[in-house]
Design an enzyme around this catalytic site. Structure first.
Site, mmCIF file in Angstrom:
data_model
loop_
_atom_site.group_PDB
_atom_site.id
_atom_site.type_symbol
_atom_site.label_atom_id
_atom_site.label_comp_id
_atom_site.label_asym_id
_atom_site.label_seq_id
_atom_site.Cartn_x
_atom_site.Cartn_y
_atom_site.Cartn_z
ATOM 1 N N SER A 107 0.784 -1.245 -0.049
ATOM 2 C CA SER A 107 -0.135 0.024 -0.095
ATOM 3 C C SER A 107 1.019 1.306 0.082
ATOM 4 O O SER A 107 2.073 1.188 -0.058
ATOM 5 C CB SER A 107 -0.931 -0.118 1.141
ATOM 6 N N HIS A 108 0.163 2.473 0.154
ATOM 7 C CA HIS A 108 0.907 3.852 0.089
ATOM 8 C C HIS A 108 0.373 4.633 1.347
ATOM 9 O O HIS A 108 -0.813 4.775 1.089
ATOM 10 C CB HIS A 108 0.653 4.328 -1.417
ATOM 11 N N SER A 109 1.260 5.319 1.855
ATOM 12 C CA SER A 109 0.931 6.177 3.061
ATOM 13 C C SER A 109 -0.145 7.280 2.521
ATOM 14 O O SER A 109 -0.934 7.615 3.493
ATOM 15 C CB SER A 109 2.060 6.617 3.971
#
Length: 404
Positions: free
Chosen positions: A226-228
């Site tokens: 995922s990506h923050s």
């Protein structure tokens, strides 16, 4: 047409990954690279494994197109040979332990005192000076010191990257340094002494995470796939596997829910209408996307995403990467020689429209020793003597050094 670096000679005392990657990039661009190796065993990477028909995978990857001279740098005769080769070269690059080049009489100050036009590039783990200058610096250790390990992995488990990122980063900056220094020299006639640190290179690559830390005071979390700061951005289930989807803007979100999922009403749902809202409601957003993707096969979903222009990718195992249709369609593989067999090698990413990169062979240890001893100024008797004493080693499969 000629390659950009044809006529440039590089002498490298190198081993492992970072420096060999730098000089292989230069060799691909047409430079003549003379690789100085230990008499006993040569570059350590030769024996990391023997998976490529008896040759190490790292070594095959990093050392095509080079000439190998195996010589004892602890001997006066060996050091003199290398010094004479360097005196005829354009570039000297080394990744010995800190201070070792100076002790061998091959430090930048000594080399450039008589040849100020020489380009010297020193690659180290932690740079010149500072409390860590003398510390050993392997890729994994530098990844840890640079904070890369702290943001890589899942919330439960930190991991290093699956490739030697610190080595690759510093190797690329070394090659860039050589090109920049040569460009300046061709304008001014003056060479350069350049230092590249694995730590500096890796921290530079930490860019957005570093700025997040500096300006929020918060450690960026480990996000897995995922990506923050972007959503949806993760692997999502299909009927027969997984699909990576990375929606980076609101237009992409509208295409995903409208064209791919046929639920356009979600485009204006106040929880998901903007990226910041989707990040704030990440669990709900991801669950909604997963509910839709799980109804389709991977192939069906891939085709829909591509048609709608939504960024996505299948998670490929390496066997599928080797046979990747994009590489096949663009004819990116070439055959090169190693000491035991022919192997396939991937063309470098830099593609000129008028000339193909030099895809040279991978040298055996000491394959070019005798030729390079002669080139350094030794006569036939002296060459025979230095080899007989074990100061230099010539491989049985001797081939004359290539001329360019």
């Amino acid at each position: 047409m000629i390659l950009p670096l044809e006529g440039v000679t590089v002498v490298a005392i190198e081993q492992a990954v970072a420096a060999p990657l730098a000089t292989r990039n230069l060799a691909d661009l047409g430079a003549r690279v003379i690789k100085v190796e230990r008499v006993e065993g040569g570059d350590f990477a030769r024996d990391y494994d023997h998976v490529v028909h008896g040759t190490g995978a790292h070594f095959v990857w990093l050392n095509r197109g080079k000439e190998s001279i195996a010589i004892d740098l602890k001997s006066d005769e060996g050091r003199a040979v290398v010094r004479r080769l360097v005196d005829k070269a354009d570039v000297f690059l080394q990744n010995l332990a800190p201070g070792a080049a100076e002790r061998l009489g091959l430090g930048a100050a000594a080399l450039r005192a008589s040849r100020p036009e020489l380009v010297v590039v020193n690659l180290s783990g932690y740079g010149t000076g500072g409390p860590m200058e003398q510390r050993k610096a392997y890729d994994m250790l530098v990844q840890a010191e640079a904070g890369l390990v702290s943001i890589t992995g899942t919330p439960e488990t930190a991991v290093k990257t699956g490739i030697p990122t610190a080595d690759i980063a510093s190797g690329m900056y070394c090659a860039q340094a050589v090109l920049a220094a040569l460009l300046r020299r061709w304008r001014t006639g003056v060479g350069a002494t350049v230092d590249v640190s694995m730590l500096d290179a890796t921290i530079e690559w930490m860019g957005h995470a570093m700025y997040t830390q500096m300006h929020t005071g918060a450690q960026p979390p480990r996000m897995g796939l995922s990506h923050s700061s972007i959503a949806p951005y993760d692997a999502f289930p299909t009927r027969d596997g997984q699909m990576l989807i990375g929606v980076q803007n609101d237009t992409g979100w509208r295409a995903l829910v409208g064209s791919v999922f046929s639920v356009p009403e979600l485009a204006d749902d106040p929880r998901f209408a903007t990226n910041m809202q989707r990040v704030q409601h990440r669990k709900e957003c991801d669950a909604l996307v997963a509910e839709q993707t799980s109804q389709l096969t991977t192939a069906e979903l891939d085709a829909r995403l591509a048609s709608a222009g939504v960024p996505a990718a299948q998670i490929k195992q390496l066997d599928r990467v080797v046979d990747h249709p994009q590489l096949q369609a663009r004819n990116r593989w070439r055959r090169i020689e190693t000491e035991h067999a022919q192997v396939d090698a991937l063309l470098p990413p830099i593609t000129f429209d008028d000339v193909e990169s030099a895809m040279g062979n991978v040298p055996a240890l000491g394959q070019h020793t005798t030729a390079l001893l002669h080139e350094s100024g030794l006569d036939a008797a002296a060459v025979d003597d230095i080899v007989a004493q074990g100061i230099a080693f010539q491989a049985e499969m001797f081939q004359p050094a290539p001329t360019r």
